[in-house]
Write a protein that holds these residues in place. Structure first.
Motif, mmCIF file in Angstrom:
data_model
loop_
_atom_site.group_PDB
_atom_site.id
_atom_site.type_symbol
_atom_site.label_atom_id
_atom_site.label_comp_id
_atom_site.label_asym_id
_atom_site.label_seq_id
_atom_site.Cartn_x
_atom_site.Cartn_y
_atom_site.Cartn_z
ATOM 1 N N ASP A 120 9.266 2.133 7.648
ATOM 2 C CA ASP A 120 9.711 3.180 8.279
ATOM 3 C C ASP A 120 9.348 5.099 6.875
ATOM 4 O O ASP A 120 9.288 5.819 6.993
ATOM 5 C CB ASP A 120 11.164 4.080 9.313
ATOM 6 N N ALA A 121 10.598 4.483 5.958
ATOM 7 C CA ALA A 121 11.030 5.182 5.141
ATOM 8 C C ALA A 121 10.399 5.520 4.561
ATOM 9 O O ALA A 121 9.848 7.242 3.800
ATOM 10 C CB ALA A 121 12.088 5.166 4.082
ATOM 11 N N THR A 171 1.080 -0.947 0.133
ATOM 12 C CA THR A 171 -0.065 0.571 -0.093
ATOM 13 C C THR A 171 0.688 1.650 -0.086
ATOM 14 O O THR A 171 0.936 2.674 -0.593
ATOM 15 C CB THR A 171 -0.823 -0.467 1.640
ATOM 16 N N LEU A 172 1.754 1.248 0.651
ATOM 17 C CA LEU A 172 2.887 2.634 0.821
ATOM 18 C C LEU A 172 3.163 2.434 -0.107
ATOM 19 O O LEU A 172 3.415 3.361 -0.556
ATOM 20 C CB LEU A 172 3.892 2.454 2.190
ATOM 21 N N CYS A 173 3.986 1.405 -1.450
ATOM 22 C CA CYS A 173 4.727 1.826 -2.412
ATOM 23 C C CYS A 173 3.784 2.390 -3.245
ATOM 24 O O CYS A 173 3.979 3.226 -3.872
ATOM 25 C CB CYS A 173 5.607 0.595 -2.648
ATOM 26 N N ALA A 215 12.758 -6.728 8.833
ATOM 27 C CA ALA A 215 13.865 -6.008 9.312
ATOM 28 C C ALA A 215 13.698 -5.436 8.497
ATOM 29 O O ALA A 215 13.227 -4.131 8.081
ATOM 30 C CB ALA A 215 15.448 -6.806 9.681
ATOM 31 N N ASP A 216 14.298 -5.512 6.461
ATOM 32 C CA ASP A 216 14.177 -4.477 5.850
ATOM 33 C C ASP A 216 12.801 -4.016 5.442
ATOM 34 O O ASP A 216 12.941 -2.899 5.123
ATOM 35 C CB ASP A 216 14.573 -5.368 4.590
ATOM 36 N N GLU A 255 8.190 9.411 3.842
ATOM 37 C CA GLU A 255 7.657 10.148 2.563
ATOM 38 C C GLU A 255 6.579 10.571 1.908
ATOM 39 O O GLU A 255 6.434 11.286 1.785
ATOM 40 C CB GLU A 255 8.528 8.779 1.696
ATOM 41 N N THR A 256 5.446 9.603 2.512
ATOM 42 C CA THR A 256 3.798 9.494 2.456
ATOM 43 C C THR A 256 2.937 10.765 3.643
ATOM 44 O O THR A 256 1.915 11.126 3.096
ATOM 45 C CB THR A 256 3.278 8.450 2.082
ATOM 46 N N GLY A 257 3.598 10.347 4.376
ATOM 47 C CA GLY A 257 3.296 11.005 5.758
ATOM 48 C C GLY A 257 2.179 10.387 6.419
ATOM 49 O O GLY A 257 1.314 11.176 7.271
ATOM 50 N N ARG A 258 2.616 9.314 5.936
ATOM 51 C CA ARG A 258 1.549 8.206 7.411
ATOM 52 C C ARG A 258 2.425 7.567 8.688
ATOM 53 O O ARG A 258 3.977 8.221 8.234
ATOM 54 C CB ARG A 258 1.446 7.191 6.373
ATOM 55 N N GLY A 259 2.456 7.728 9.371
ATOM 56 C CA GLY A 259 2.497 7.349 10.369
ATOM 57 C C GLY A 259 2.859 8.615 11.016
ATOM 58 O O GLY A 259 3.339 8.003 12.157
ATOM 59 N N GLN A 260 2.095 9.430 10.292
ATOM 60 C CA GLN A 260 2.805 10.506 11.736
ATOM 61 C C GLN A 260 1.889 10.986 13.288
ATOM 62 O O GLN A 260 0.516 10.043 12.738
ATOM 63 C CB GLN A 260 1.999 12.073 11.032
#
Length: 77
Positions: free
Chosen positions: A67-68, A42-44, A60-61, A72-77
């Motif tokens: 996180d990155a 979804t994030l991609c 882990a990857d 970049e998308t402003g999610r998870g803020q």
């Protein structure tokens, strides 16, 4: 009587150990979970980078990529 506050005593603060660096995870080299895969896909797509999605990432990857992409998308803020 101890003068240690809950935030100073890791044993009484259940959240103090909740966020570990993915590079230090015991199971970090295992294949990412289904939840990670779904959210990462979804994030991609939201970032306009569907080609970045890789179904073979480790936990882990995947976590680092999530996180990155959240940043970049402003999610998870």
């Amino acid at each position: 009587m101890s003068s240690t506050t809950p935030s100073e005593n890791p044993k009484s603060d259940p959240v103090s150990n909740a966020e570990k660096n993915p590079d230090n995870w015991t199971t970090g080299d295992e294949k990412m979970t289904g939840a990670q895969a779904s959210y990462l896909k979804t994030l991609c797509e939201e970032a306009g980078q569907p080609e970045k999605y890789d179904n073979e990432l480790s936990k882990a990857d995947a976590s680092k990529m999530i996180d990155a992409l959240q940043e970049e998308t402003g999610r998870g803020q």
